[in-house]
Write a protein that holds these residues in place. Structure first.
Motif, PDB file in Angstrom:
ATOM      1  N   SER E  41       0.843  -1.203   0.000  1.00 25.26           N
ATOM      2  CA  SER E  41       0.000   0.000   0.000  1.00 25.26           C
ATOM      3  C   SER E  41       0.869   1.240   0.000  1.00 25.26           C
ATOM      4  O   SER E  41       0.604   2.202  -0.732  1.00 25.26           O
ATOM      5  CB  SER E  41      -0.893   0.014   1.235  1.00 25.26           C
ATOM      6  OG  SER E  41      -1.737  -1.090   1.244  1.00 25.26           O
ATOM      7  N   ASP E 169      -5.187  -0.487  -4.949  1.00 29.15           N
ATOM      8  CA  ASP E 169      -4.663  -1.047  -3.704  1.00 29.15           C
ATOM      9  C   ASP E 169      -5.624  -2.111  -3.182  1.00 29.15           C
ATOM     10  O   ASP E 169      -6.590  -1.793  -2.493  1.00 29.15           O
ATOM     11  CB  ASP E 169      -4.488   0.075  -2.686  1.00 29.15           C
ATOM     12  CG  ASP E 169      -3.785  -0.414  -1.434  1.00 29.15           C
ATOM     13  OD1 ASP E 169      -3.306  -1.558  -1.432  1.00 29.15           O
ATOM     14  OD2 ASP E 169      -3.729   0.360  -0.461  1.00 29.15           O
ATOM     15  N   GLU E 170      -5.355  -3.349  -3.491  1.00 33.86           N
ATOM     16  CA  GLU E 170      -6.209  -4.470  -3.106  1.00 33.86           C
ATOM     17  C   GLU E 170      -7.675  -4.175  -3.392  1.00 33.86           C
ATOM     18  O   GLU E 170      -8.502  -4.175  -2.485  1.00 33.86           O
ATOM     19  CB  GLU E 170      -6.010  -4.806  -1.628  1.00 33.86           C
ATOM     20  CG  GLU E 170      -4.563  -5.178  -1.400  1.00 33.86           C
ATOM     21  CD  GLU E 170      -4.293  -5.688  -0.002  1.00 33.86           C
ATOM     22  OE1 GLU E 170      -5.264  -6.030   0.678  1.00 33.86           O
ATOM     23  OE2 GLU E 170      -3.117  -5.772   0.365  1.00 33.86           O
TER      24      GLU E 170
HETATM   25 MG   LIG Z   1      -2.244  -2.546   2.220  1.00 32.97          MG
END
Ligand SMILES: [Mg+2]
Ligand SMILES: Nc1ncnc2c1ncn2[C@@H]1O[C@H](COP(=O)(O)OP(=O)(O)OP(=O)(O)O)[C@@H](O)[C@H]1O
Ligand SMILES: Nc1ncnc2c1ncn2[C@@H]1O[C@H](COP(=O)(O)OP(=O)(O)OP(=O)(O)O)[C@@H](O)[C@H]1O
Ligand SMILES: [Mg+2]
Lengths: 294, 287, 269, 282, 269
Positions: E41, E169-170
């Motif tokens: 991240s 991010d994910e």
């Molecule tokens: Mg993360």
């Protein structure tokens, strides 16, 4: 710049836009109607309250005149040129301030304890029964809506003159105000832990104690501290029942035009408010600062 | 007359001598009389705090004020440029009144010495008969009230002082008194306003006076000093003629208890100013 | 032996569980599979009596669970421990206290409310934590733990209830692959070592096949499949999930999906 | 029946001494704080002349007073009361609205997540404290110097003193807002103003609206300022009626206030629904 | 062309990203993988400049992103659109307004603040929504949508930024399998159709293999793997995730794990 979206054909777009507009228009209309009502109420109020902007701006210079006077000693000098003279009554004032804080503390604590005992019944998500929810809510509403001063006046007749009437009045009002706020916190609490604990076979009381309380106690403390601060000021209104403290002293000084006393007492009070604000801010930070941020 | 151009609207402010709620109704006819007589609009303001009236006159936006003697003295003392022009006259023609201490008749207290450690109910910090004179009197008797009594409270108004006494909230109460048949107490009794804690209506015989002070000069009406002279004259004339020209309105003001107003001068209040200075001086000494 | 007889649970007009009947033998590890909204969670919650069934009966070793009230109901909840997708721990309490919550049903109210845990209970809780290698975290706050650790705490809590059956509602849906394995292994261990029955909702068919003795498939509240994992054909799976079988079965997708999906062909919401 | 895991308490105790025998300092912390709080409370009760006997006898007196309140009856003063209520409502609405409008920008400066620098925030917070510390009576006198006696001075006095309270409350609401939504705006290239307008405001406006409505309510009830500035007001009437022991009028006035507050509640619920949508209100 | 040169980002003493250097060719779909806390991240947030790097440089087509400030920084943020795990939509604004947030950087402040969007921008936003089949929801409040719908709104917002690169991010960590597929397909579509570079953090190796042209593996802030998905051997994966390779690779576990794991042998936390 990259082209990332292919614009839709005119026709399709028009259909979508009109659907959106129709959906939004209703909301927007409601919003406009609400604003119009509100504005109308404001205008009516400003007529009722005899708002006169011309006087306001013409004489705005007078705004400082009172402050100018309370910052002047009897001798005509500025107060800070002779701090000893300015704060001649400091000893007495600190004692009265202490009394005010004590009144507020006892009143707030009584109110907070009562509010604590009642708030789980007033919260939608934890109240065990509808009728209980309804009754407790009305009760809290009553305690909150009837002005503190009314309770004070009634209590002074019932309990006699003295701080007790004032403290009880503060306590009742705090119960009403805090009870509502507390129950709102409970309503915002995460119910998953409650379910988790309930599923182990725990009773309602245990669920409140172990699932709700840890989540809400920081919020409770925060509101109770805020209430404490409000009650410090409220206590001055209770002067006539013999629960005056520093507030009563301030009002006497204002009415008798002991100018430098007014500013000296104000400074004392303001410094106290600073301290309370900084302390409560610190306590709040300690209690739930870290979690709130992550 | 050019003052009307300069003051197309004047403000008349009063402090409720009795309870605030009745004042507006009581003054309404007189205000319309005044307005007619002066030829300008008169606005009535009833403030329940002396300080508000004093500040208002200081700022120059209250032209005529109805003060108590002490608050008038306070205004003068703090530099408000205002002059007394007429004074209330009692039914017996006297222009003053007294401060008395009442106790309940059924209580054992006969003199102030019996009341050590009891609760004293005063009226308001700026009230002459309800605070300043009682303190002056007590001081003359060698008593420091804050040390002598268990509690000294401001009840907020003369009525409240009587009620606090009637309900036993205080043991002794200060109040104004004109004559045996004209006092705040008699006015309240006539209206059946005085009830004891258990709700029974009380009578005059239920109260006893244990101390009576020297004469206090009556309440003045005062206008701002720097108003035009002809305007001041017009106002003064309107007041002096009121009882004749509009007897109904005048009577309503005091329930017919008062005689027509008489002229008065600011100097007549010098004694009151002295009294206030005395009380102020007690302050720093006490601590 | 857990027996469901025509269990139905309605929310308003909607039947979240619709006439479900089956039996679960003691000591078995049963997986419940089905799409989102099929009623899996509601089924488990009804068995624990967090939700009151609208119709039908639940029997456990002859005890009619559906009719329990008050203290008896709480005893039943203690006997049928739940494990939740979101762990449902009390984040602000420490790990040990969270595990001790599993003992609440067995102790007098005043002791519980003043947090006077008996030595015995504490030892039980510590040993449960130790079994899952998180005894060292006992004094930490639960919300400071990773997802996998939290779920292990939740399993420890279930274990100290000394339950007869464990109801696990998608216990691994919020976990990464590593923690998934740890948690599923823990459940399996409890099942095989202590013989505690496990009824477990699962999203992933792979896992269900890997761990369960038996699968129950639900769709729109009804039980549409009940049998051994090996009996679950692709056809049934496709029906259950309403998707391409390949996606369901978790086979590695082709390195590059056949052709890029055309614009506007995304599945309807 | 399932097998129970076996537990060796003694062994566990040896392995985790800090769990089983927590040091006295951590075990005693809560009881000590509680005891201190209670001690101050008890001291307060004594110092403030609380006595159980007075309390009990007072309760019976209260019961008697409530009997006297039935039935509520305004006597002949109904028009007067209605006018007073109207005045009070106008002053409260206007003053509180003014305070809120002024406090909103200032509260941004006092919020940690908008102004991270403590050096900038500190003076703003202290300014708000100072304003709150000044008694409303003083604000009333100050404004009488500017606009004279009358309801307008009341509006201004309420506006200033509530400004101090709102500044603090609003900034706390802003600090409690969800930072992720703000981050979403920032990541798309929004400026600080955009972050506030689109990231913060939608989140905090409902909270703020709730607080403003609560203050309007509470100003409607309070007697002090409105009476001082010579604008009558319902609170003043109420205090007067209690002083002269007209219990039936008292209960009537209390009912009037309850109805007015319920009315405000109702209208404000509608307004909030219109402004921010049903979900946020519920 | 995105170029990272020795990028380092410290929080206190801890280096969340540690000396990362790599280049991303225009139009590629790059997956970033690694354990929780590896710095994935932070890497993406640093590129978007939500986090200011401690050391090193980020260059984009020759532009030194690290030195940008004020309006230029905002332009860069608009060019590098972020998609978050928690969607980061403004819950109380309607869907269309949320998408229009992507246009903020391109319009004068007064227009934006008074919500006077141009017809052009509105058409753009509506088209973006329609691409993901959620144009019908344009007038709804964002917090009334399901997770999958919300993420699609977030992607639409990213698209109307007309970005050169998308940093995700994910994006699917909070979604169920069905929505996972929809969202990943959407990203792929954007990448292939419009040639927008995508840099995407992923937990699941399966997905990373399925969708990405290239994988970057991180551990403790450092880049420890960089290559084609096929080059990611079991050995590397095991190192990355500190797990048995079989678990990582998502191969169907044996129908019944060999023997029940013994008590106390659960993997260390
Ligand atoms: Mg993360
Ligand atoms: N408390 C409730 N009130 C109303 N409807 C509910 C409630 N709980 C569940 N439902 C509805 O019942 C149906 C079944 O829900 P349930 O949560 O049991 O499904 P599920 O199979 O667990 O799905 P998921 O995989 O999403 O968890 C759903 O349509 C849901 O909307
Ligand atoms: N704002 C911050 N302040 C301090 N430390 C931080 C901050 N943001 C991240 N970290 C630390 O930096 C490290 C890397 O965090 P990061 O969020 O980038 O990891 P990640 O790979 O995205 O993990 P996950 O898969 O859990 O999202 C972690 O140890 C984290 O604790
Ligand atoms: Mg579910």
């Amino acid at each position: 710049m990259t082209i990332a979206v292919s614009i839709l054909p005119e026709q399709q777009l028009a259909a979508l836009n009109s659907a959106y507009r129709k959906a939004v228009a209703r909301k927007r209309l409601r919003l406009l109607a609400a604003l119009a009502v509100f504005l109308a109420a404001l205008i009516m109020s400003s007529i009722g309250a005899e708002v006169n902007l011309r006087t306001f701006f013409t004489y705005f210079g007078n705004f400082v005149s009172y402050f100018d006077r309370i910052l002047t000693l009897d001798s005509g000098q500025r107060v800070w040129t002779n701090v000893g003279e300015w704060f001649w009554g400091l000893h007495k004032w600190l004692k009265l301030l202490g009394e005010t804080l004590l009144i507020s503390y006892v009143g707030t604590l009584l109110g907070a304890v009562l509010a604590f005992a009642l708030n789980f019944f007033a919260a939608e998500n934890t109240s065990p029964a509808r009728w209980l929810l309804f009754t407790v809510r009305r009760l809290l509403e009553f305690a909150r809506t009837v002005p503190g001063i009314v309770f004070a006046l009634i209590f002074v007749i019932a309990f006699g003159l003295g701080p007790m009437a004032g403290v009880l009045a503060i306590a009742i009002h705090s119960t009403g105000a805090l009870g509502k706020l507390f129950s709102e916190i409970v309503e915002n609490a995460d119910m998953k832990p409650v379910e988790g604990i309930r599923s182990t076979g725990a009773s309602w009381l245990s669920c409140m104690r172990f699932a709700i309380l840890p989540q809400v106690s920081a919020g409770y403390a925060s509101y109770a501290l805020l209430r404490f601060e409000i009650n410090v000021r409220e206590a001055s209104v209770m002067g006539f029942v013999g629960a005056g403290g520093i507030g009563q002293e301030l009002i006497v000084a204002i009415r008798k035009f002991y100018y430098s006393d007014v500013s000296a007492i104000l400074v004392t009070v303001i410094v106290t408010v600073f301290l309370i604000d900084i302390t409560t801010g610190w306590v709040r930070g300690r209690l739930f600062g870290k979690e709130a941020r992550t | 007359e050019d003052w009307r151009a300069k003051y197309p609207e004047i403000t008349f402010a009063a402090i409720p001598a009795e309870n605030g709620s009745g004042v507006t109704e009581r003054y309404a006819p007189f205000i319309s009389y005044l307005s007619k007589e002066l030829g300008v609009k008169v606005t009535l303001r009833v403030a329940n705090d002396y300080a508000a009236l004093i500040e208002g006159q200081r700022a120059g936006n209250i032209q005529i004020g109805y003060y108590g003697p002490a608050s008038f003295a306070r205004a003068r003392l703090t530099g408000v440029k205002t002059d007394a022009f007429v004074i209330d006259v009692n039914s017996d023609g006297s222009k003053g009144y007294y401060s008395v201490f009442y106790v309940l008749a059924k209580s054992p207290y006969q003199k102030i010495e019996d009341l050590k450690g009891k609760n004293l109910g005063l009226v308001d910090p700026n009230s002459t008969s309800g605070n300043n004179m009682p303190r002056f009197k007590l001081n003359a008797m060698g008593i420091d009230p804050d040390a002598y009594f268990s509690k000294v409270v401001f009840t907020g108004s003369h009525e409240n002082a009587v009620l606090a006494l009637a309900q036993g909230t205080v043991d002794v109460a200060a109040n104004w008194w004109n004559a045996d048949d004209d006092s705040n107490l008699t006015r309240m009794l006539n209206k059946g306003m005085v009830k004891s804690a258990d709700g029974t209506v009380m009578k005059k015989e239920d109260f006893r006076i244990i101390v009576k002070s020297d004469l206090i000069i009556n309440s003045p009406y005062a206008y701002l000093s720097d108003l035009p002279e002809d305007m001041k004259a017009a106002i003064k004339k309107a007041f002096l003629d009121a009882a004749q020209k509009d007897p109904e309105a005048f009577k309503k003001l005091s329930d017919g208890k008062n005689k027509p107003w008489e002229p008065v001068a600011t100097e007549d209040y010098n004694k009151t100013i002295e009294l206030i200075k005395f009380v102020d001086n007690l302050r720093k000494k006490a601590s | 032996m857990l027996v469901l007889e025509g269990l139905t649970c309605r929310f308003g007009a909607k039947a979240a569980v619709d006439d479900a009947s089956f039996q679960v033998a003691p000591g078995s590890f049963v997986g419940v599979i089905g799409r989102s909204g099929a009623g899996k969670s509601t089924l488990l919650r009804t068995i624990n009596r967090l939700v009151t069934p609208t119709q039908g009966r639940i029997l456990f070793d002859g005890l009619d669970v559906t009719s329990l009230r008050g203290g008896e109901l709480r005893q039943w909840r203690a006997r049928s421990a739940m494990i939740f997708q979101q762990f449902n721990l009390v984040g602000r309490l420490d790990v040990l206290t969270n595990v001790l919550m599993g003992r609440l049903a067995t102790m007098p109210a005043w002791r519980a409310l003043s947090q006077l845990w008996s030595e015995q209970d504490k030892a039980l809780a510590m040993s449960a934590l130790e079994q899952f290698d998180i005894a060292a975290l006992a004094a930490q706050r639960a919300d400071q733990l990773s997802g996998g650790q939290q779920q292990r705490v939740a399993i420890a809590r279930a274990l100290v209830q000394q339950p007869d059956i464990i109801l696990a509602d998608e216990p691994i849906a919020s976990l990464d692959p590593r923690n998934t394995k740890i948690v599923m292994d823990a459940l399996l261990r409890i099942n095989k070592h202590f013989g505690i029955t496990v009824l477990c909702n699962l999203h992933s068919l792979d896992l269900a096949r890997g761990y369960c003795d038996r699968l129950i498939g639900m769709a729109a509240g009804r039980v549409v499949f009940d049998g051994a994992p090996s009996a679950l054909t692709d056809l049934v799976a496709r029906e259950l999930y309403d998707l391409e079988a390949a996606d369901v079965m978790g086979a590695t997708p082709a390195p590059m999906p056949q052709g890029v999906p055309a614009l506007g062909t995304a599945a309807a919401a | 029946m399932s097998r129970k895991p076996e537990v060796n308490a003694a062994e566990l105790r040896g392995r985790y001494p800090q769990i089983f025998d927590r040091p006295a300092s951590s075990r005693m912390a809560t009881p000590v704080v509680l005891a201190a709080a209670l001690a101050i409370f008890a001291f307060g009760l004594v110092d403030l002349d609380f006595s159980p006997s007075r309390f009990i006898s007072g309760l019976s007196q209260l019961g008697w007073i409530s009997m006297m309140m039935i039935p509520p009856d305004p006597g002949s003063s109904l028009p007067l009361y209605l006018k007073a209520l109207g005045e009070t409502l106008s002053i409260a609405l206007l003053g509180t609205t003014l305070a809120a409008v002024l406090a909103l920008p200032v509260s941004l400066l006092a919020a940690r997540n908008v102004v991270p620098s403590i050096i900038l925030r500190f003076p703003v917070r202290r300014l708000l404290d100072s304003i709150r510390g000044v008694d409303t009576l003083i604000w009333a006198l100050v404004w009488i110097n500017v606009v004279g006696l009358g309801p307008f001075a009341g509006v201004l006095a309420i506006a200033v003193s509530d400004f101090g309270a709102f500044g603090k409350l609003f900034s706390e609401a802003i600090e409690g807002a969800d930072q992720r939504q703000v981050e979403g705006i920032r990541a798309s290239g929004g400026s600080a103003l955009h972050e506030i307008r689109f990231g913060l405001m939608p989140q905090v406006l409902p909270v703020i609206a709730g607080q403003v409505l609560y203050f309007i309510e509470s100003n409607t009830r309070s007697a002090t300022i409105i009476g001082i500035v010579g604008a009558g007001g319902i609170g003043l009437q109420l205090a007067e009626q209690i002083r002269v022991l007209e219990w039936q009028k008292v209960s009537f006035l209390i009912l009037m206030i309850l109805v007015a507050v319920a009315g405000i509640d109702f209208i404000s619920g509608k307004l909030r629904f219109a402004i921010i949508g049903r979900r946020a209100v519920a």
